[in-house]
Design an enzyme around this catalytic site. Structure first.
Site, PDB file in Angstrom:
ATOM      1  N   ARG A 181       0.836  -1.213   0.000  1.00  0.00           N
ATOM      2  CA  ARG A 181       0.000   0.000   0.000  1.00  0.00           C
ATOM      3  C   ARG A 181       0.864   1.254   0.000  1.00  0.00           C
ATOM      4  O   ARG A 181       0.437   2.327  -0.388  1.00  0.00           O
ATOM      5  CB  ARG A 181      -0.999  -0.008   1.169  1.00  0.00           C
ATOM      6  N   TYR A 200     -16.898  15.424 -14.235  1.00  0.00           N
ATOM      7  CA  TYR A 200     -17.340  14.025 -14.262  1.00  0.00           C
ATOM      8  C   TYR A 200     -18.378  13.781 -13.151  1.00  0.00           C
ATOM      9  O   TYR A 200     -18.249  14.328 -12.052  1.00  0.00           O
ATOM     10  CB  TYR A 200     -16.100  13.147 -14.070  1.00  0.00           C
ATOM     11  N   ASP A 258      -8.206  17.298 -14.860  1.00  0.00           N
ATOM     12  CA  ASP A 258      -8.561  15.921 -15.192  1.00  0.00           C
ATOM     13  C   ASP A 258      -8.336  15.773 -16.700  1.00  0.00           C
ATOM     14  O   ASP A 258      -9.092  16.304 -17.505  1.00  0.00           O
ATOM     15  CB  ASP A 258     -10.033  15.654 -14.815  1.00  0.00           C
ATOM     16  N   LYS A 314      -9.395   4.579 -18.978  1.00  0.00           N
ATOM     17  CA  LYS A 314      -9.808   4.965 -20.331  1.00  0.00           C
ATOM     18  C   LYS A 314      -8.647   4.804 -21.332  1.00  0.00           C
ATOM     19  O   LYS A 314      -8.185   3.700 -21.515  1.00  0.00           O
ATOM     20  CB  LYS A 314     -10.368   6.388 -20.288  1.00  0.00           C
TER      21      LYS A 314
END
Ligand SMILES: *Cc1c(COP(=O)(O)O)cnc(C)c1O
Length: 396
Positions: A61, A114, A186, A211
């Protein structure tokens, strides 16, 4: 930077940056370090790693070698000092926005964001009293007027989904510098191949790597790129403690996907230009939203900051609202799905899908009427994509 082969060109960085095969037994493909934790040679070494006195991995992590390779590659591609990988685009957005703000602060956003980013902003307002506003950001004056004393972040998407309105990133970066407010972009719709906001003066770039970065529709992932110090703080706070990290296998798939980003983007863009021309001339199409259309109000901004106009097109139809759904159901090759940037051409209906939660009035203000469709143009033969649209349009 790969020391043995310092690379300068973007296309070469896509393939080589962040990985040196001779460090891994000559393995051409990077190894997947599928491990949760890392063993220390001695108790003292463990203590030194935790104290930050010695470099090295501790627990996945906090860092993992395969994930580091991807982070180094992405930082180089966006022209940033460092990058962080996340388990989703939204994990990246939330880690950055929560990292930048505290109660009483304010975020100024572009006119559209978004859907889940919108949801996050609403939650931050409700639970933590961190406010937000939207601005068209069409001029410097308009942007300056919207900034408040408590504004600590300017958050921008360009192109804005689904109407493909653009924001002049260089202008926003200048205002951010003037006011000492970080500008976060973004950059999902463009990928670093088409647009590099950090090179235009912005501070942080976020991606839904789900994407174009992935490009194959088989990963949910996110990235953030920016200054080393800033991302170091994010890594030790909202990334580590909220915990939305990327898995080594997903990092490996993204390293693989990135290799073909330039060739994929070229084909996405070439296909999209041809499909946009077809739609612009079709008698049943009311309006086409595409940054590469010279009649588009933001054409000049597109020319200035995007290498090519991208692979996304929105278009509205003449006729009743049901026509959009009729058209989608008649398509044979093109798949009905949200998401974008995949090899397959995808179509979605914002009014009932991605923007269904936005009240109808606000939707219409944003230019999203019930006949609007968004197309993510894929890598198939453009003639096949056109033929599919043509046969479906003939049925409405
Ligand atoms: C998909 C998307 C996101 C969210 O990314 P996930 O990977 O789905 O969490 C954020 N911004 C934009 C512009 C997107 O298209």
């Amino acid at each position: 930077m790969n020391e043995k082969h310092p690379t300068t060109q973007f296309e070469t960085k896509l393939i080589h940056e962040g990985y040196e095969s001779d460090k891994y037994g000559g393995s051409l493909a990077p190894p997947i370090f599928q491990t949760s934790t890392f063993t220390f040679e001695t108790a003292e070494q463990g203590a030194r790693r935790f104290a930050g006195e010695e470099d090295g991995y501790i627990y996945s992590r906090l860092g993992n070698p395969t994930v580091t390779m991807l982070e180094e590659r992405m930082a180089a591609l966006e022209g940033g000092e460092a990058a962080l990988a996340f388990g989703s685009g939204m994990a990246a957005v939330s880690a950055i926005l929560l990292g930048l703000t505290k109660t009483g602060d304010h975020i100024l956003c572009s006119q559209g964001v978004y859907g889940c980013t919108f949801g996050l902003l609403e939650m931050m307002q409700e639970k933590y009293k961190i406010g937000h506003d939207f601005s068209a950001m069409e001029t410097k004056e308009q942007l300056l007027q919207a900034i408040r004393p408590e504004t600590v972040c300017i958050y921008v998407e360009s192109p804005i989904n689904p109407t493909m309105k653009l924001v002049d990133l260089q202008m926003v970066a200048e205002v951010g510098k003037e006011k000492g407010i970080p500008v976060v972009v973004d950059n999902t719709f463009c990928s670093p191949y088409l647009q590099q906001p950090i090179m235009l003066g912005c501070d942080v770039v976020i991606h839904s790597a789900t994407k174009y970065i992935c490009g194959h529709g088989d990963v949910i992932a996110g990235m953030a790129v920016g200054k080393k110090d800033f991302l170091g703080k994010i890594a030790m706070t909202t990334q580590k403690d909220i915990g939305g990290v990327m898995s080594p296998f997903d990092a490996w798939l993204l390293l693989r996907g990135l290799k073909s980003l330039a060739v994929r983007m070229d084909r996405h863009c070439e296909n999209a230009e041809r499909i946009a021309s077809f739609l612009l001339e079709h008698p049943k199409v009311e309006k086409v939203y595409f940054p590469g259309d010279e009649r588009n109000a933001d054409y000049a901004i597109a020319q200035k900051q995007m290498k090519k106009p991208g692979g996304l097109i929105s278009f509205s139809l003449k006729g009743k609202k049901e026509t959009a759904q009729v058209l989608m159901n008649e398509l044979k090759l093109i798949k009905i799905a949200v998401s974008l940037g995949d090899a397959e051409t995808l179509i979605q209906h914002p009014a009932t899908m991605t923007h269904a939660v936005v009240p109808k009035e606000s939707r219409e203000k944003m230019g999203i009427d019930d006949t609007l469709l968004r197309l993510s143009v894929g890598l198939e033969s453009w003639e096949d994509i056109r033929n599919d649209l043509e046969q479906a349009l003939s049925k409405i």
